[in-house]
Design an enzyme around this catalytic site. Structure first.
Site, short mmCIF file in Angstrom:
data_model
loop_
_atom_site.label_atom_id
_atom_site.label_comp_id
_atom_site.label_asym_id
_atom_site.label_seq_id
_atom_site.Cartn_x
_atom_site.Cartn_y
_atom_site.Cartn_z
N HIS A 109 9.36 52.34 -10.67
CA HIS A 109 9.95 53.66 -10.45
C HIS A 109 10.13 53.93 -8.96
O HIS A 109 9.16 54.23 -8.25
CB HIS A 109 9.07 54.73 -11.11
CG HIS A 109 9.65 56.11 -11.05
ND1 HIS A 109 9.07 57.18 -11.71
CD2 HIS A 109 10.74 56.62 -10.43
CE1 HIS A 109 9.78 58.27 -11.49
NE2 HIS A 109 10.79 57.96 -10.70
N GLY A 114 16.50 58.86 -10.32
CA GLY A 114 16.63 59.24 -11.72
C GLY A 114 15.58 58.59 -12.58
O GLY A 114 15.72 58.55 -13.82
N LYS A 139 1.74 64.77 -19.83
CA LYS A 139 2.84 63.94 -19.37
C LYS A 139 2.81 62.55 -20.01
O LYS A 139 3.85 61.98 -20.31
CB LYS A 139 2.80 63.80 -17.85
CG LYS A 139 3.16 65.07 -17.10
CD LYS A 139 3.21 64.82 -15.59
CE LYS A 139 3.64 66.08 -14.86
NZ LYS A 139 3.72 65.87 -13.39
N ARG A 157 4.93 55.29 -15.77
CA ARG A 157 4.29 56.55 -15.40
C ARG A 157 3.95 57.38 -16.63
O ARG A 157 2.87 58.00 -16.69
CB ARG A 157 5.24 57.32 -14.48
CG ARG A 157 4.86 58.77 -14.24
CD ARG A 157 5.98 59.50 -13.53
NE ARG A 157 5.66 60.90 -13.29
CZ ARG A 157 6.50 61.78 -12.74
NH1 ARG A 157 7.70 61.38 -12.37
NH2 ARG A 157 6.14 63.03 -12.55
N HIS A 167 3.95 55.42 -7.42
CA HIS A 167 5.22 54.75 -7.13
C HIS A 167 4.98 53.35 -6.56
O HIS A 167 5.47 52.98 -5.48
CB HIS A 167 6.07 55.58 -6.16
CG HIS A 167 6.69 56.79 -6.79
ND1 HIS A 167 7.76 56.72 -7.65
CD2 HIS A 167 6.37 58.11 -6.69
CE1 HIS A 167 8.09 57.94 -8.05
NE2 HIS A 167 7.26 58.80 -7.49
N SER A 210 18.46 63.36 -1.46
CA SER A 210 17.59 63.90 -2.51
C SER A 210 16.12 63.81 -2.09
O SER A 210 15.34 64.74 -2.33
CB SER A 210 17.82 63.14 -3.81
OG SER A 210 17.02 63.66 -4.85
N GLN A 335 25.26 62.30 -18.06
CA GLN A 335 25.60 62.08 -16.65
C GLN A 335 25.61 63.42 -15.92
O GLN A 335 26.44 64.27 -16.20
CB GLN A 335 26.98 61.41 -16.53
CG GLN A 335 27.36 61.03 -15.11
CD GLN A 335 26.54 59.85 -14.61
OE1 GLN A 335 26.49 58.80 -15.23
NE2 GLN A 335 25.90 60.03 -13.46
N ARG A 340 20.92 68.14 -6.46
CA ARG A 340 20.56 68.73 -5.17
C ARG A 340 21.24 68.00 -4.03
O ARG A 340 21.65 68.59 -3.04
CB ARG A 340 19.04 68.73 -4.99
CG ARG A 340 18.31 69.72 -5.88
CD ARG A 340 16.84 69.83 -5.47
NE ARG A 340 16.15 70.87 -6.23
CZ ARG A 340 15.51 70.66 -7.36
NH1 ARG A 340 15.46 69.44 -7.88
NH2 ARG A 340 14.91 71.66 -7.99
N ALA A 341 21.35 66.67 -4.18
CA ALA A 341 22.00 65.89 -3.12
C ALA A 341 23.49 66.21 -3.03
O ALA A 341 24.05 66.29 -1.94
CB ALA A 341 21.80 64.40 -3.38
#
Length: 427
Positions: A109, A114, A139, A157, A167, A210, A335, A340-341
């Protein structure tokens, strides 16, 4: 006078008629370049003998097959101009994933690609014999193998948590995952396991923006281990870009000005084998050599992974994953073009600056995108061919079935007629 005139007129008329007849038989079949068009296939089949007709029908196919070929040609895939040459084995990715055995999918990840959305698809959206068990408010989900085995088929994760660190990159995962699976008490010898690595990539500029917005909101990932060759980097090898708990409120200019910002070329760094360049020790070799080795290592590792997807191609990513692992998602991927980017308005000079800071990621993404689209086109063409052969075989079996039924029906009809005639004679 009339009789004399007829004697003079008759020879020229006969000569003209003779010339017309001769010209009809000896004249060329195609005068100039204006040859007649080829007769229709149906007319040609009617004109030939039985052998010729049979041969032409076999070559032309049935009307259903001709319509099928025409329909596929109408919706043919656009021609892809390949930038990088790949062998057939590098384009055809088929994994005989044994969920009941010891196969494990390992999800690498990378931040802001995404991966969170894709990770949720893996635990909540795959049609499984034994779906992952996800408790409300938690989670992590339990993704056990079918048949009551408590072993897990997914290392990610949302299934095993950050078992190899927050990560974790390729260098960390490849050295950590086998031992981590054993620590979890999963049955079986680690040497019998097959680990299939997968990941997601994203356009470098969008990913960088991002990450900046995420850090600006307070994210740090400072608990990441960055393990390499058995140790984490020293503060001198990996200094921080900020003082205090986080980098909240950082401007884009400040974000770009930090030369040891891990956001720079993050995708290459997280996919490469860092032990090849002395891990985070920048004095191990010169910068140009280090960059060349990192990029080539990232390309090789990405190419050899079982699967990778691209954030910008969600539906194609879903399709290739399903084809690779022979697993089906319940709901289609969505899609999202507004992120934000995408809401960050930057000038061309800033975009160029970001591309310079991520010049390795730019090259990797160009390579990855070309490989991804070539794999997609190869899989689509392969699927069309398989479907065509399947439908052709179904039609052949149907024709054979009808051919076997016809003699039986005729025999039954003859038997009924004979029985009726015998009854009439007896009456």
């Amino acid at each position: 006078m009339d009789e004399r005139f007829n004697r003079w007129l008759l020879p020229p008329l006969l000569a003209l008629l003779f010339l017309l007849i001769v010209y009809q038989y000896v004249s060329p079949a195609c005068p100039g370049a204006a040859c007649a068009r080829r007769p229709p296939a149906s007319a040609a089949r009617r004109g030939g003998g039985p052998a010729e007709r049979e041969e032409e029908e076999a070559a032309a196919g049935t009307p259903e097959e001709e319509e099928e070929v025409a329909a596929e040609a109408a919706v043919a895939l656009p021609r892809l101009v390949a930038k990088f040459p790949f062998a057939r084995g590098e384009l055809c990715r088929r994994v005989r994933f044994d969920m009941r055995g010891r196969d494990v999918i390992v999800f690498l990840h990378i931040q802001k690609t995404g991966g969170t959305t894709f990770g949720r698809h893996l635990v909540r959206n795959i049609r499984l014999e034994q779906p992952c068990y996800c408790r409300a408010g938690q989670k992590k989900c339990a993704c056990h193998r079918p048949g009551g085995d408590k072993d897990t088929w997914l290392f990610s994760r949302f299934s095993t948590g950050w078992s190899c660190g927050l990560h974790a990159d390729w260098t960390e995962l490849t050295s950590c995952v086998p031992a981590a699976m054993e620590r979890r008490g999963c049955a079986g010898n680690r040497t019998l396991r097959n680990f299939y690595y997968i990941t997601m990539l994203r356009d470098p500029v969008s990913r960088y923006l991002s990450e900046w917005k995420h850090v600006q909101r307070g994210a740090t990932w400072k608990t990441s281990l960055h393990m390499c060759d058995g140790r984490s980097p020293t503060p001198d090898e990996l200094p921080t870009c900020y003082e205090g708990d986080d980098w909240s409120g950082v401007s884009l200019q400040e974000f770009m000005d930090c030369s040891y910002n891990l956001a720079n070329n993050r995708q290459v760094r997280m996919l490469a084998d860092l032990s090849l360049v002395g891990c985070y020790n920048l004095t191990f070799m010169n910068e140009s050599e280090r960059n060349m080795i990192l990029l080539q290592s990232a390309k090789n590792n990405l190419k050899n992974m079982a699967f990778f997807g691209l954030t910008e191609f969600q539906r194609k990513t879903q399709y290739l994953f399903e084809r690779t692992f022979n697993l089906k998602f319940i709901s289609p991927f969505t899609q999202f073009n507004v992120t934000r980017a995408s809401n960050v308005d930057i000038g061309e000079d800033v975009r160029q600056r970001i591309e310079e800071l991520n010049f390795l990621d730019v090259q990797l993404y160009e390579y990855a995108k070309d490989l991804f689209l070539q794999r997609f086109q190869y899989s689509k063409q392969e699927e069309h061919q398989q479907n065509r052969l399947k439908r052709r075989e179904e039609r052949r079996l149907l024709r054979e079935q009808r051919a076997h039924q016809s003699p039986r029906e005729e025999a039954a009809e003859v038997a009924v007629t004979e029985d009726y005639n015998s009854q009439v004679a007896r009456w």
